[in-house]
Design an enzyme around this catalytic site. Structure first.
Site, short mmCIF file in Angstrom:
data_model
loop_
_atom_site.label_atom_id
_atom_site.label_comp_id
_atom_site.label_asym_id
_atom_site.label_seq_id
_atom_site.Cartn_x
_atom_site.Cartn_y
_atom_site.Cartn_z
N SER A 1 15.24 28.69 -7.34
CA SER A 1 15.90 29.74 -6.56
C SER A 1 15.84 31.03 -7.34
O SER A 1 15.77 31.03 -8.59
CB SER A 1 17.37 29.38 -6.29
OG SER A 1 18.08 30.47 -5.74
N TYR B 1 25.80 25.87 -8.61
CA TYR B 1 24.49 25.83 -7.97
C TYR B 1 23.50 26.69 -8.76
O TYR B 1 22.39 26.24 -9.08
CB TYR B 1 24.59 26.35 -6.53
CG TYR B 1 23.25 26.51 -5.84
CD1 TYR B 1 22.67 25.44 -5.15
CD2 TYR B 1 22.55 27.71 -5.89
CE1 TYR B 1 21.44 25.58 -4.52
CE2 TYR B 1 21.32 27.86 -5.27
CZ TYR B 1 20.76 26.79 -4.60
OH TYR B 1 19.53 26.94 -3.99
#
Length: 250
Positions: free
Chosen positions: A136, A149
């Protein structure tokens, strides 16, 4: 990009399904994994030839079971895409739900590492193989509202760097996809103009995967990817201040 046997975790929706269908259209054999059989069947019905297998990526025993089945049923398997992930919000300034934290780490970090480990010797036996880790942009610029996360994605990025080096003299290459905010159900799909449409993301990412690039990211995140080293604190603070002023949909 063609003639491969590809296994994609988290392939029933979002980026995983988008990649599965894109590779399927190119004539590859695609096997997708997910926790819910109904969704696996839905993708397979919509794309004749794609196969589905139930997998809980957070369960080490299930990872081992699926890896053994893949090697047995698909001996030509030469591409692994570690895509499965979850993104619950948290508050690093307060108490953390330990069960949620462990599920997140097991799904986003431990699962991909174990899946890769279970298949690595098989992949090294192929004349050409690829491992693709889906991280990400938040691996480089953490979002404070999803601190754990972001940390799992940073850890997976670091792992991919080390794995790539260790595999440098083998037939296995390691690529990384670092998506921006894509309009999928990972974060509530809302049509928010700040989110990149899924089809546009898949198109740009597939072009990147055609190359030998070690890391594939869309041009829109280049500034965030080029996180300015020791000056990152100002960038991260301003990024998160902007996101707090205009929060993500929940």
């Amino acid at each position: 990009m063609t003639g491969n046997t590809i296994f994609i975790t988290g392939g029933t929706s979002g980026i995983g399904r988008g990649l599965a269908e894109a590779f399927h259209r190119l004539g590859n054999k695609v096997i997708i994994a997910g926790r819910r059989k109904a969704l696996l069947d839905e993708v397979a019905t919509a794309n004749p030839g794609i196969e589905g297998i139930e997998l809980d990526i957070a369960d080490p025993a299930d990872v081992a079971r699926v890896a053994a089945k893949l090697i047995s049923d698909h001996p030509a398997l030469n591409v692994l895409i570690n895509n499965a992930g979850i993104m619950p919000f948290d508050d690093a300034s307060g108490s953390i739900d330990e069960a949620v934290m462990r599920q997140l780490i097991d799904t986003n970090l431990v699962g991909p590492i174990l899946m890769t480990s279970a298949l690595i010797e098989h992949l090294k036996s192929q004349s050409r193989a690829t491992i693709i880790h889906n991280t990400s942009v938040l691996a480089f610029v953490p979002l404070a509202a999803t601190a754990i996360y972001s940390a799992t994605k940073a850890a997976l990025h670091s792992y991919a760097l080390s794995q790539r080096f260790k595999l440098r003299n083998t037939t296995v290459r390691v690529q990384e996809i670092a998506p921006p905010w894509v309009d999928t159900d990972l974060i509530k799909k809302s049509g928010d103009p700040r989110a990149m449409p899924l089809d546009a993301f898949i198109t740009e990412t597939m072009k990147g995967l055609e190359t030998d690039s070690e890391e594939v990211f869309v041009e829109a995140i280049r500034v965030l990817r080029d996180n300015p080293g020791s000056g990152e604190h100002q960038l991260i603070n301003s990024f998160n201040a902007e996101m707090e002023a205009n929060p993500l949909p929940v």
